[in-house]
Design a protein around this motif. Structure first.
Motif, mmCIF file in Angstrom:
data_model
loop_
_atom_site.group_PDB
_atom_site.id
_atom_site.type_symbol
_atom_site.label_atom_id
_atom_site.label_comp_id
_atom_site.label_asym_id
_atom_site.label_seq_id
_atom_site.Cartn_x
_atom_site.Cartn_y
_atom_site.Cartn_z
ATOM 1 N N GLY A 99 0.787 -1.226 0.000
ATOM 2 C CA GLY A 99 0.000 0.000 0.000
ATOM 3 C C GLY A 99 0.820 1.277 0.000
ATOM 4 O O GLY A 99 2.021 1.288 -0.256
ATOM 5 N N SER A 100 0.111 2.376 0.311
ATOM 6 C CA SER A 100 0.701 3.709 0.253
ATOM 7 C C SER A 100 1.719 3.915 1.373
ATOM 8 O O SER A 100 1.641 3.292 2.429
ATOM 9 N N VAL A 101 2.677 4.814 1.124
ATOM 10 C CA VAL A 101 3.820 4.999 2.032
ATOM 11 C C VAL A 101 3.953 6.466 2.411
ATOM 12 O O VAL A 101 3.999 7.342 1.543
ATOM 13 N N LEU A 102 4.028 6.725 3.717
ATOM 14 C CA LEU A 102 4.318 8.057 4.232
ATOM 15 C C LEU A 102 5.646 7.989 4.972
ATOM 16 O O LEU A 102 5.777 7.255 5.953
ATOM 17 N N ASP A 103 6.639 8.753 4.509
ATOM 18 C CA ASP A 103 7.962 8.755 5.129
ATOM 19 C C ASP A 103 8.095 9.997 6.001
ATOM 20 O O ASP A 103 8.189 11.125 5.494
ATOM 21 N N VAL A 104 8.089 9.797 7.320
ATOM 22 C CA VAL A 104 8.166 10.897 8.284
ATOM 23 C C VAL A 104 9.634 11.220 8.531
ATOM 24 O O VAL A 104 10.406 10.368 8.946
ATOM 25 N N GLY A 105 10.000 12.485 8.305
ATOM 26 C CA GLY A 105 11.405 12.865 8.372
ATOM 27 C C GLY A 105 12.140 12.310 7.161
ATOM 28 O O GLY A 105 13.180 11.662 7.293
ATOM 29 N N CYS A 106 11.617 12.579 5.980
ATOM 30 C CA CYS A 106 12.068 11.907 4.755
ATOM 31 C C CYS A 106 13.450 12.316 4.294
ATOM 32 O O CYS A 106 14.048 11.625 3.459
ATOM 33 N N GLY A 107 13.994 13.449 4.798
ATOM 34 C CA GLY A 107 15.294 13.888 4.305
ATOM 35 C C GLY A 107 15.220 14.174 2.810
ATOM 36 O O GLY A 107 14.210 14.684 2.310
ATOM 37 N N PRO A 108 16.257 13.819 2.060
ATOM 38 C CA PRO A 108 16.246 14.066 0.608
ATOM 39 C C PRO A 108 15.320 13.152 -0.185
ATOM 40 O O PRO A 108 15.266 13.266 -1.405
ATOM 41 N N GLY A 109 14.629 12.215 0.460
ATOM 42 C CA GLY A 109 13.553 11.500 -0.205
ATOM 43 C C GLY A 109 13.879 10.162 -0.832
ATOM 44 O O GLY A 109 13.176 9.725 -1.740
ATOM 45 N N ARG A 110 14.891 9.443 -0.317
ATOM 46 C CA ARG A 110 15.265 8.184 -0.968
ATOM 47 C C ARG A 110 14.167 7.131 -0.870
ATOM 48 O O ARG A 110 13.961 6.362 -1.822
ATOM 49 N N MET A 111 13.430 7.078 0.251
ATOM 50 C CA MET A 111 12.387 6.081 0.399
ATOM 51 C C MET A 111 11.143 6.452 -0.408
ATOM 52 O O MET A 111 10.424 5.570 -0.900
#
Length: 321
Positions: free
Chosen positions: A130-142
């Motif tokens: 399913g959908s993914v929320l990355d908290v504190g994503c930094g430059p966004g690799r995930m």
């Protein structure tokens, strides 16, 4: 505001011939100017990320919205922003805790932040749906990895430098705190707290409760934990980098896998899987088990599933290979 009404005169006795007499020069403008001058000017709104702490209620728990200068690496000479721009080494400093000696600063892996998701992270993501929320994503690799495999994803970060890097790559990102209003809150199937981000705000219980609010009823919460399983530290931290000095202090926390269980339970999460490799450890959390009489998840063991395989249920302690 009501409009200023012009005075009028009747031209003779014929009511159809009514004319509005012109104002004497300066009369209307003077009245308007006087009217506006008597009213205080409204203050411009304060941007959300710079606002002062304010009590905010989320799902029955009261938390404090952090001002910008109390967020990771912010304030001072902005060393975190500098490290992201040039790839410079970054050190995390921890204040003294419970009378113990001040621990030595430890490196923050900026190179990993700026790189693509590694094999462990890719396999970990593939074990969820399913959908993914990355908290504190930094430059966004995930975020980039989730989109690469066709999943809806969003990154959230309070760092303008991080968000700028994510946006420049054309990836979806939200500038703000996890405790603020978020797009799609309550619908995210997977919430990520990697790179020690369970320490955001220095209050893991409040953060885990907030993650329960923004996740869907079947959400999985993936938490990267400290290397020592029993570690439970809450402290004031700051970061530094050569050539950019120190940041302002900010509240932070570190939790090991064992120490995570209690605050997770209070926030409505239960551990279902542990993964460790290469000095990193992760705990996957889910919502509480269903009531007695309902079908319960089966207990499994072994490695993380390959991409495309359904996620495992039950507690698994293994390694990603």
């Amino acid at each position: 505001m009501g409009r200023a009404r012009a005075s009028s005169q009747c031209g003779g006795s014929d009511p159809s011939r009514v004319r509005k007499a012109p104002h004497p020069v300066g009369t209307l403008s003077s009245r308007l100017a006087s009217k506006h001058a008597s009213r205080p000017r409204p203050r411009p709104p304060v941007p959300r990320r710079h606002r002062s702490p304010a009590s905010t209620r989320w799902g029955g728990v009261t938390t404090e919205a952090l001002p910008r200068t109390e967020c990771f690496g912010a304030g001072g000479s902005e060393p975190y922003e500098h490290a992201l721009r040039v790839g410079a080494p970054l050190l995390l400093h921890a204040g003294r805790v419970d009378g113990a000696n001040t621990p030595a600063p430890r490196p923050v892996d900026i190179r990993r932040f700026l790189a693509r998701a590694d094999r462990v992270e890719r396999r970990l993501l593939a074990s969820t749906r399913g959908s993914v929320l990355d908290v504190g994503c930094g430059p966004g690799r995930m975020v980039a990895e989730a989109l690469r495999v066709g999943r809806r994803a969003l990154g959230v970060d309070v760092s303008p430098g991080s968000v700028r890097l994510v946006a420049e790559r054309g990836l979806p990102v939200h500038l703000g705190s996890v405790f603020d209003d978020l797009p799609g809150a309550g619908s995210w199937d997977v919430v990520l707290l990697l790179d020690g981000n369970v320490g955001i705000g220095g209050d893991p219980e409040a953060l885990l409760r907030r993650c329960a609010d923004i996740g869907s009823p079947r959400a999985r919460l993936v938490v990267e934990t400290a290397d020592q399983r029993a570690r439970d530290r809450r402290f004031t931290a700051w970061v530094s980098t050569p050539g950019a000095g120190d940041s302002a202090g900010f509240p932070w926390a570190e939790l090991g896998a064992d120490a995570l269980v209690a605050p997770a339970a209070v926030a409505g999460w239960r551990p279902v899987r542990e993964v460790g490799r290469g000095g990193r450890s992760f705990v996957v959390l889910a919502r509480p088990l269903p009531p007695e009489g309902e079908v319960r998840p089966r207990r499994v063991s072994g490695r993380l599933p390959q991409a495309g395989m359904p996620p495992a249920h039950g507690l698994v302690r293994g390694s990603a290979r």
